[in-house]
Structures are given as structure tokens and as C-alpha cells.
Scaffold this motif. Structure first.
Motif, PDB file in Angstrom:
ATOM      1  N   GLY A 168      38.320  32.272  35.424  1.00 39.95           N
ATOM      2  CA  GLY A 168      38.412  33.642  35.922  1.00 39.95           C
ATOM      3  C   GLY A 168      38.104  34.672  34.866  1.00 39.95           C
ATOM      4  N   VAL A 169      37.690  35.863  35.312  1.00 41.20           N
ATOM      5  CA  VAL A 169      37.270  36.924  34.402  1.00 41.20           C
ATOM      6  C   VAL A 169      38.419  37.405  33.528  1.00 41.20           C
ATOM      7  CG1 VAL A 169      36.373  39.276  34.274  1.00 41.20           C
ATOM      8  CG2 VAL A 169      35.430  37.677  35.941  1.00 41.20           C
ATOM      9  N   THR A 170      39.563  37.699  34.141  1.00 38.71           N
ATOM     10  CA  THR A 170      40.671  38.273  33.369  1.00 38.71           C
ATOM     11  C   THR A 170      41.242  37.261  32.376  1.00 38.71           C
ATOM     12  OG1 THR A 170      42.194  37.686  35.165  1.00 38.71           O
ATOM     13  CG2 THR A 170      41.341  39.917  35.136  1.00 38.71           C
ATOM     14  N   GLU A 171      41.284  36.007  32.776  1.00 44.98           N
ATOM     15  CA  GLU A 171      41.838  34.992  31.875  1.00 44.98           C
ATOM     16  C   GLU A 171      40.938  34.802  30.664  1.00 44.98           C
ATOM     17  OE1 GLU A 171      43.769  30.518  32.124  1.00 44.98           O
ATOM     18  OE2 GLU A 171      43.580  31.779  33.895  1.00 44.98           O
ATOM     19  N   SER A 172      39.609  34.746  30.893  1.00 42.37           N
ATOM     20  CA  SER A 172      38.692  34.599  29.769  1.00 42.37           C
ATOM     21  C   SER A 172      38.735  35.837  28.882  1.00 42.37           C
ATOM     22  CB  SER A 172      37.264  34.354  30.264  1.00 42.37           C
ATOM     23  OG  SER A 172      36.802  35.428  31.047  1.00 42.37           O
ATOM     24  N   ALA A 173      38.849  37.032  29.490  1.00 42.63           N
ATOM     25  CA  ALA A 173      38.917  38.269  28.707  1.00 42.63           C
ATOM     26  C   ALA A 173      40.170  38.310  27.849  1.00 42.63           C
ATOM     27  CB  ALA A 173      38.870  39.483  29.636  1.00 42.63           C
ATOM     28  N   SER A 174      41.283  37.833  28.400  1.00 43.38           N
ATOM     29  CA  SER A 174      42.539  37.825  27.651  1.00 43.38           C
ATOM     30  C   SER A 174      42.429  36.945  26.409  1.00 43.38           C
ATOM     31  CB  SER A 174      43.679  37.316  28.540  1.00 43.38           C
ATOM     32  OG  SER A 174      43.861  38.179  29.651  1.00 43.38           O
ATOM     33  N   VAL A 175      41.728  35.825  26.544  1.00 43.87           N
ATOM     34  CA  VAL A 175      41.573  34.904  25.417  1.00 43.87           C
ATOM     35  C   VAL A 175      40.580  35.456  24.396  1.00 43.87           C
ATOM     36  CG1 VAL A 175      40.789  32.603  24.735  1.00 43.87           C
ATOM     37  CG2 VAL A 175      42.185  32.886  26.787  1.00 43.87           C
ATOM     38  N   LEU A 176      39.476  36.036  24.891  1.00 43.08           N
ATOM     39  CA  LEU A 176      38.388  36.438  24.016  1.00 43.08           C
ATOM     40  C   LEU A 176      38.610  37.774  23.331  1.00 43.08           C
ATOM     41  CD1 LEU A 176      35.367  35.376  26.260  1.00 43.08           C
ATOM     42  CD2 LEU A 176      36.460  34.102  24.437  1.00 43.08           C
ATOM     43  N   PRO A 227      30.908  46.160  38.745  1.00 38.69           N
ATOM     44  CA  PRO A 227      31.897  45.667  39.721  1.00 38.69           C
ATOM     45  C   PRO A 227      33.094  44.961  39.091  1.00 38.69           C
ATOM     46  CG  PRO A 227      29.672  45.146  40.452  1.00 38.69           C
ATOM     47  CD  PRO A 227      29.555  45.660  39.049  1.00 38.69           C
ATOM     48  N   ASN A 228      32.998  44.550  37.831  1.00 38.49           N
ATOM     49  CA  ASN A 228      34.112  43.861  37.179  1.00 38.49           C
ATOM     50  C   ASN A 228      35.162  44.817  36.612  1.00 38.49           C
ATOM     51  OD1 ASN A 228      33.360  41.256  37.674  1.00 38.49           O
ATOM     52  ND2 ASN A 228      32.384  40.905  35.707  1.00 38.49           N
ATOM     53  N   PHE A 229      34.869  46.145  36.647  1.00 37.11           N
ATOM     54  CA  PHE A 229      35.795  47.118  36.079  1.00 37.11           C
ATOM     55  C   PHE A 229      36.822  47.576  37.112  1.00 37.11           C
ATOM     56  CE2 PHE A 229      32.456  47.383  32.968  1.00 37.11           C
ATOM     57  CZ  PHE A 229      33.066  47.818  31.804  1.00 37.11           C
ATOM     58  N   LYS A 230      37.995  47.941  36.591  1.00 37.72           N
ATOM     59  CA  LYS A 230      39.000  48.567  37.451  1.00 37.72           C
ATOM     60  C   LYS A 230      38.546  49.970  37.827  1.00 37.72           C
ATOM     61  CE  LYS A 230      43.155  46.076  35.977  1.00 37.72           C
ATOM     62  NZ  LYS A 230      44.505  46.162  35.394  1.00 37.72           N
ATOM     63  N   ASP A 231      39.047  50.487  38.950  1.00 37.45           N
ATOM     64  CA  ASP A 231      38.685  51.827  39.406  1.00 37.45           C
ATOM     65  C   ASP A 231      39.308  52.886  38.494  1.00 37.45           C
ATOM     66  OD1 ASP A 231      37.169  50.910  41.528  1.00 37.45           O
ATOM     67  OD2 ASP A 231      38.912  50.778  42.853  1.00 37.45           O
ATOM     68  N   PRO A 232      38.593  54.007  38.265  1.00 38.89           N
ATOM     69  CA  PRO A 232      37.227  54.298  38.717  1.00 38.89           C
ATOM     70  C   PRO A 232      36.208  53.532  37.865  1.00 38.89           C
ATOM     71  CG  PRO A 232      38.071  56.109  37.414  1.00 38.89           C
ATOM     72  CD  PRO A 232      39.195  55.125  37.532  1.00 38.89           C
ATOM     73  N   ALA A 233      35.534  52.588  38.479  1.00 46.42           N
ATOM     74  CA  ALA A 233      34.680  51.650  37.751  1.00 46.42           C
ATOM     75  C   ALA A 233      33.563  52.338  36.952  1.00 46.42           C
ATOM     76  CB  ALA A 233      34.100  50.614  38.711  1.00 46.42           C
ATOM     77  N   LEU A 281      42.683  30.719  43.749  1.00 47.50           N
ATOM     78  CA  LEU A 281      43.248  32.032  44.033  1.00 47.50           C
ATOM     79  C   LEU A 281      42.825  32.496  45.416  1.00 47.50           C
ATOM     80  CD1 LEU A 281      42.487  33.825  40.626  1.00 47.50           C
ATOM     81  CD2 LEU A 281      44.642  32.798  41.346  1.00 47.50           C
ATOM     82  N   LYS A 282      43.698  33.236  46.098  1.00 48.41           N
ATOM     83  CA  LYS A 282      43.358  33.795  47.408  1.00 48.41           C
ATOM     84  C   LYS A 282      42.340  34.918  47.246  1.00 48.41           C
ATOM     85  CE  LYS A 282      47.826  32.793  49.595  1.00 48.41           C
ATOM     86  NZ  LYS A 282      49.012  33.386  50.264  1.00 48.41           N
ATOM     87  N   SER A 283      41.548  35.120  48.296  1.00 53.84           N
ATOM     88  CA  SER A 283      40.513  36.150  48.241  1.00 53.84           C
ATOM     89  C   SER A 283      41.092  37.543  48.043  1.00 53.84           C
ATOM     90  CB  SER A 283      39.666  36.118  49.527  1.00 53.84           C
ATOM     91  OG  SER A 283      38.998  34.882  49.633  1.00 53.84           O
ATOM     92  N   ASP A 284      42.297  37.789  48.585  1.00 56.02           N
ATOM     93  CA  ASP A 284      42.877  39.130  48.459  1.00 56.02           C
ATOM     94  C   ASP A 284      43.402  39.415  47.055  1.00 56.02           C
ATOM     95  OD1 ASP A 284      45.136  37.581  48.375  1.00 56.02           O
ATOM     96  OD2 ASP A 284      45.965  38.260  50.300  1.00 56.02           O
ATOM     97  N   MET A 285      43.271  38.441  46.130  1.00 58.36           N
ATOM     98  CA  MET A 285      43.674  38.650  44.739  1.00 58.36           C
ATOM     99  C   MET A 285      42.497  39.095  43.874  1.00 58.36           C
ATOM    100  SD  MET A 285      46.184  35.347  44.197  1.00 58.36           S
ATOM    101  CE  MET A 285      46.680  35.809  42.542  1.00 58.36           C
ATOM    102  N   LEU A 286      41.382  39.413  44.516  1.00 58.71           N
ATOM    103  CA  LEU A 286      40.178  39.782  43.769  1.00 58.71           C
ATOM    104  C   LEU A 286      40.407  41.013  42.898  1.00 58.71           C
ATOM    105  CD1 LEU A 286      37.196  39.204  43.234  1.00 58.71           C
ATOM    106  CD2 LEU A 286      36.624  40.627  45.207  1.00 58.71           C
ATOM    107  N   GLY A 287      41.196  41.977  43.410  1.00 61.22           N
ATOM    108  CA  GLY A 287      41.467  43.193  42.638  1.00 61.22           C
ATOM    109  C   GLY A 287      42.163  42.917  41.330  1.00 61.22           C
ATOM    110  N   GLU A 288      42.956  41.842  41.299  1.00 58.26           N
ATOM    111  CA  GLU A 288      43.676  41.494  40.075  1.00 58.26           C
ATOM    112  C   GLU A 288      42.754  40.906  39.007  1.00 58.26           C
ATOM    113  OE1 GLU A 288      47.026  39.023  40.972  1.00 58.26           O
ATOM    114  OE2 GLU A 288      47.506  40.144  42.802  1.00 58.26           O
ATOM    115  N   GLN A 289      41.521  40.568  39.401  1.00 55.34           N
ATOM    116  CA  GLN A 289      40.564  39.997  38.465  1.00 55.34           C
ATOM    117  C   GLN A 289      39.667  41.058  37.821  1.00 55.34           C
ATOM    118  OE1 GLN A 289      40.182  36.447  37.653  1.00 55.34           O
ATOM    119  NE2 GLN A 289      42.252  36.682  38.457  1.00 55.34           N
ATOM    120  N   LYS A 290      39.966  42.339  38.068  1.00 55.86           N
ATOM    121  CA  LYS A 290      39.191  43.431  37.471  1.00 55.86           C
ATOM    122  C   LYS A 290      39.625  43.661  36.022  1.00 55.86           C
ATOM    123  CE  LYS A 290      37.073  44.485  41.391  1.00 55.86           C
ATOM    124  NZ  LYS A 290      35.622  44.393  41.597  1.00 55.86           N
ATOM    125  N   LEU A 291      38.711  44.232  35.229  1.00 61.98           N
ATOM    126  CA  LEU A 291      38.955  44.417  33.803  1.00 61.98           C
ATOM    127  C   LEU A 291      39.325  45.863  33.471  1.00 61.98           C
ATOM    128  CD1 LEU A 291      35.832  42.485  32.465  1.00 61.98           C
ATOM    129  CD2 LEU A 291      38.188  41.662  32.436  1.00 61.98           C
TER     130      LEU A 291
END
Length: 608
Positions: free
Chosen positions: A162-170, A239-245, A14-24
Motif C-alpha cells: 500500500g501507498v501509505t505503508e511504503s511512504a511511512s517506511v521510506l 490522486p495520491n494526495f489528501k484533499d485539497p490534492a 483492505l475494503k474499497s471504502d478505505m481508499l481515503g486512508e491510503q492518501k498521502l
């Protein structure tokens, strides 16, 4: 081939600018970060009953007041960690709070405790989940270790994706477990209220019990408090949470506390009412489910979801360990590799180290990690105590609005956490004494790593205005094994360096080989000096090392640079590397540690 397998297992980079999409979001965060705390209801009440049964089953009524004390502690910790989340919105939890308010060593004590505790989280959770499976299917008992290791490998790969993918499964197994336990508790209470459950299976509350003591009750309280492990994970993972974290993290923490309180209370009450006695072959939850449903689909549903949540509780460690490691690495207390994000934007080095260490623990204890639960619990309550104490210092120093209320909440959390920690040491010293050995050792290791990094920075710092030492020229040494295109390619490269002198070094084991090569060399490259170093003991590195020594001493006197060029051919197929270049690798390994010698490899790529 390796890249294809890697991409198949963990997905495309994944590109670095996709980091925001990995928030929970809150729902996924509750699943992935609360699984450890929620799963502890499957073994926390059981640990409490195991202590009480040492007196008699009549003492089980004490589990009700003890559970109330555990719930009071839970409330204090939830309120305390909510304050930590808003005071330290960038995460770090107990490590950051303790370091900033109590000092470096208390911070390292908290950080080291949590790092070890997250490893224990994975090992204990997966082992407990495996036990739940083998309780339902006894034929699998002999395969506990292999089942547990398989689950850890699966979780490691899942988190590398990735965080979001593992969260989606778990998320699904976690919420299924919550539903299953609420169903179990609801049906159990319904049976009690309607008279469908026997009323003579338990001792009435308040019945005098011979042999009971304050010491034993404290032991039971400390054991029951193991149900509170994992509460700090959310404050570490802001830091793994979406804003407002911070706001989302605080709401998730509160939801986790409410769920944990309801599930813990329900299991303790049903275990008491049914007079459940802990057994080696079956867990308390399994016995309650069997008493409530019988051995039918609902029983296996509860056991299946319990096994899943216990195994997936390990994911709390996978979420929190890498983030804590990042904070320690940024402060130079552990290797910097922990700050590097992987292909899927997760801290993959932390994930891999955690998985490997957990597998070692399970193999070392043969899958019987229940004896690690006290060690696991005390490893949590030490950071609990330090973080709450750090917040006390913060409120007294800063005195913000309503600081007295905040101070009271953290003081209660610190006092209770300290009490539980002391109770663990007093009542379970034979099981928790390793903490007194490995925590000081970890802190010493942290300081040594920090000292090394500081020394490297100091030595590599460029001093302005200081003139560099001028090098007059270059002496190149080329170890050769014969006359080949690989050697010729290396000689051509050496000439391109404008070397003042090029020396080819040949190390024969037989005099005949020495004479033959000297004759061929004189015809092939008479302009390149050949030095032969006969080695009667068949060593390549020893005579070469001595020769480089002599050249280096002379070059140093005249301010010349010594460069050793190692010819190496690169086979077309990767597996062919195992058949070649062993001598070159050995020479390179030895010479790299010489201070004043530059070692370089000149590759020659084969076409066949």
C-alpha cells in the motif's frame, strides 16, 4: 498456502471504502515522490564532471556556470509543473496534457516515454545505490546484480502493501539523506570559510582552458540536467494526495524544487572547490565526504544514506508508473488489467510489471546501468517538452486570467526542455539513438491495442430488435480414457443438459485396448454411443479434432450446438495436479479456439 504467504508478505486485504486512508500528506508525499529527483544530486554533478574531465581538471570551474544554467531550468520546470497541477487536478501529467492539447500521438509519445523512463528510474536508481554500497565496501563489487535484484524485490513487496505503508517506511531514509547532505555541505563550507580546507585544489573561476568548446559545454549541461529527472512525478500522482490534492501537490513540488536546488548547488560547489576527479571505484559524493570528514562514522553515514536514497529513489517509479498506466489503460492503449486495484488498494499489476521489467534491465546490463543515464534523461525531457508545449496551446486557446504570464512560464519551460533534448541527441547520439526505435514501436503497439479493444466492443455490442438465432438442440462429445467414476459423473451432467445426442470418444493406441473397452462399454452404458478412434501415431488431439470437425459440420447444417465435456478429477492435495489431467488440459487448450464448439470441464473431487 499461497493465500497465507501472500497475506504474510503484503498484509490483509483492505475494503474499497478505505481508499481515503491510503492518501498521502505533504511530508510523506515529499519523501515518496521526490526521492528520484533528490537522489539525482548523487550522480547529476558527477555526470557533468565526467564530460569536463575529457579536457582537463582545469575545466572544472565551468561546472559553476553550468550549474547555474541547470538551476534556471529547474526553476522554469517547477513553475511550469505547478501550473499543470492546477490545470489538471486529476493527474496524468505529460500524457494527459499532451493528449488533450497536442493530439493523440504526442500524448502517446509522452506517455510511452514516461512508462519506459519509470522502468529506467528503478533500474538506474537501484544500480547507483548498489554502487554506493560497493564504493564503501569494495569486497561486494562482484555481487552487484544479486544485491540490486534483492532491493527491487523488497521495494516491489513494500509497494504491494500500500501507498501509505511504503511512504511511512521510506520517509525516514529520505529525510536522513537530506540531513546527511546538508551536514556534508555545511561542514564543507565551514571548513572553507575557516581555512581548514586547502585552497589550491581547484582552478580559479575564469581561468582560460585550452580545448574547451561550446559543444563540450552543451554536453556537460545536458549531463548535469540528468539531476532534474523525477520532477514530473508529482503531477502524475495528484490522486495520491489528501484533499485539497492540487494545493498539497503544488506545495510539495515547490518544497522538492527548493531542496533539490540547495543540494545540487552545494555538491557542485564542493566538488569544484576540492578539485574532485570522478573515479570508477568511488562516487563524487563519496570523495567529497572523504575529503570533508575522512573515513570515519560521518563518512559512512553519508554513504549509507546516499545508498539508501538512490535505492529508494526507485520508489518514485513505483508511485508514478501505476497511475500513468491507469490513464493509458482507461483510454484502451494498454491492457485493462492495469486499472484493477489489488488487495491493498494499490494498482498491483502495474507494480509487478515495473518490478519485473527493472530486474530484466539490471540482469541484461549486469548491474552497469550508468550507460542508461543519458537514455533515462532524454526519456524525461521529451515529455517535459511536450507537456510545456501542450500548456502553451491550452493558454492560447482558453485565454484565462493572467494567461500571458502563464504562457511565458510554459514557453520558457518548453524552449529550454527542447534545447536540452536536442543537445542530448547531438552530443550523445550513440547512447540515446534507441529512443528513435523503441518509442515509435511503443506508439504502434498502443494503437494496435486500442484497435483491438474497439473491435471487440463493436463485435460484442447487442443490436436492439435483431432476433437471436434459435438453436434446435445440443450434441455432447465426451472424450474418455476408460470406465471410471469421473466419466460416469460427466455422463450424468451431459444428461442434465437435455442433450439430443451424447457421444463418448475413446482414442486407443493399441487394437487390444480398443476391443476391450468396446466390450465393457456395451455392458456398462449401452444407451450411450461410443466412438473409438484408433491412433497408430499415438496422438490424442489430431483424431479428436477431426471427429469434432465432422460432427460440427453436420450440426451446423441442422442448427445444433456442439459441446465437448472434458472429465477431470481434482486431487485433494495441490501438488498432485502435476501428476494428472495433462491430456485434458491439452484437449481443452486446442478446442477453446474453435468458433462453434463449447468446451466445459466437469470436475470430480477425490477424497484421498
Amino acid at each position: 498456502m499461497f493465500s497465507l504467504i501472500k497475506q504474510l508478505l503484503i498484509g490483509k486485504p483492505l475494503k474499497s471504502d478505505m481508499l481515503g486512508e491510503q492518501k498521502l500528506n505533504k511530508k510523506k508525499a515529499l519523501a515518496i515522490l521526490s526521492s528520484d529527483a533528490l537522489s539525482s544530486v548523487a550522480y547529476g554533478p558527477e555526470q557533468m564532471l565526467i564530460v569536463l574531465i575529457t579536457v582537463s581538471a582545469a575545466a572544472f570551474w565551468y561546472s559553476i556556470p553550468i550549474a547555474c544554467a541547470v538551476l534556471f531550468l529547474l526553476t522554469a520546470l517547477i513553475l511550469s509543473y505547478r501550473q499543470i497541477i492546477f490545470a489538471y487536478p486529476h493527474g496524468g501529467g505529460a500524457y494527459i496534457v499532451s493528449k488533450e492539447n497536442l493530439g493523440i500521438n504526442p500524448g502517446l509519445l509522452a506517455g510511452g516515454s514516461l512508462l519506459v523512463d519509470y522502468i529506467l528510474t528503478v533500474a538506474v536508481s537501484v544500480s547507483a545505490g548498489t554502487d554506493a554500497i560497493t564504493s564503501a565496501f569494495p569486497a561486494l563489487h562482484d555481487h552487484n546484480v544479486s544485491i540490486a535484484v534483492t532491493f527491487i524485490i523488497f521495494l516491489t513487496i513494500l509497494n504491494l502493501r500500500g501507498v501509505t505503508e511504503s511512504a511511512s517506511v521510506l520517509a525516514y531514509p529520505v529525510y536522513l539523506f537530506v540531513f546527511a547532505l546538508f551536514l556534508l555541505i555545511g561542514v564543507g563550507i565551514f571548513n572553507i570559510l575557516t581555512g581548514a580546507a586547502p585552497t589550491d585544489l581547484h582552478t580559479p573561476v575564469g581561468t582560460p582552458v585550452a580545448g574547451i568548446s561550446l559543444f563540450l559545454l552543451l554536453r556537460a549541461f545536458a549531463s548535469g540536467s540528468s539531476a532534474l529527472t523525477g520532477i514530473e512525478a508529482i503531477s502524475n500522482a495528484i490522486p495520491n494526495f489528501k484533499d485539497p490534492a492540487p494545493s498539497n501537490a503544488a506545495k510539495t513540488l515547490t518544497a522538492m524544487g527548493i531542496l533539490l536546488a540547495l543540494l545540487f548547488s552545494g555538491i557542485v560547489f564542493l566538488a569544484y572547490y576540492y578539485g574532485i576527479v570522478p573515479q570508477a571505484e568511488a562516487t563524487v559524493v563519496s570523495l567529497i565526504a572523504e575529503e570533508t570528514f575522512g573515513r570515519n562514522f560521518l563518512y559512512y553515514f553519508v554513504q549509507g544514506t546516499t545508498a539508501l536514497i538512490l535505492i529508494l529513489a526507485a520508489n518514485t517509479g513505483y508511485s508514478a508508473f501505476p497511475l500513468l498506466a491507469v490513464n493509458l489503460a482507461k483510454d484502451k492503449f494498454i491492457p485493462r488489467m492495469f486499472t484493477v486495484r489489488g488487495d491493498r488498494l494499490g494498482y498491483s499489476n502495474g507494480i509487478l510489471i515495473l518490478g519485473f521489467a527493472s530486474i530484466l534491465l539490471i540482469v541484461a546490463f549486469n548491474g552497469h546501468t550508468e550507460q542508461l543515464i543519458p537514455l533515462y534523461a532524454v526519456g524525461v525531457f521529451i515529455p517535459f517538452t511536450l507537456s510545456q508545449s501542450g500548456m502553451i496551446v491550452k493558454w492560447i486557446r482558453e485565454k484565462p486570467k493572467d494567461w500571458q504570464t502563464k504562457l511565458f512560464i510554459n514557453a520558457m519551460g518548453a524552449l529550454i526542455s527542447l534545447t536540452v533534448t536536442l543537445v542530448f541527441f547531438l552530443t550523445k547520439f550513440t547512447q540515446v539513438w534507441p529512443v528513435l526505435v523503441f518509442l515509435p514501436a511503443i506508439i504502434i503497439m498502443f494503437h494496435r491495442i486500442k484497435k483491438h479493444y474497439d473491435a471487440v466492443v463493436d463485435e460484442l455490442r447487442v443490436i436492439p430488435g435483431k432476433p437471436p438465432v434459435a438453436i434446435k438442440g445440443n450434441v455432447v462429445i465426451i472424450p474418455v480414457a476408460g470406465i471410471t467414476k469421473v466419466v460416469e459423473h460427466s455422463i450424468d451432467y451431459a444428461r442434465s443438459l437435455s442433450a439430443d445426442q451424447i457421444i463418448a470418444v475413446y482414442i486407443p493406441f493399441e487394437r487390444e485396448d480398443e476391443q476391450k473397452l468396446e466390450e465393457k462399454w456395451a455392458q456398462w452404458h449401452p444407451d450411450i454411443r461410443l466412438v473409438t478412434l484408433f491412433s497408430p501415431y499415438r496422438s490424442i488431439t489430431l483424431p479428436l479434432n477431426r471427429f469434432v470437425d465432422s460432427v460440427e459440420r453436420k450440426a451446423k447444417e441442422e442448427n445444433y450446438q456442439v459441446t465437448v465435456i472434458i472429465p477431470q478429477f481434482i486431487p485433494k492435495k495441490g501438488w498432485h495436479n502435476f501428476l494428472h489431467n495433462q491430456s485434458g488440459f491439452l484437449i481443452r487448450t486446442i478446442l477453446l479456439y474453435r468458433k462453434n464448439v463449447i468446451v466445459t470441464t466437469v470436475p470430480y473431487h477425490l477424497k484421498k
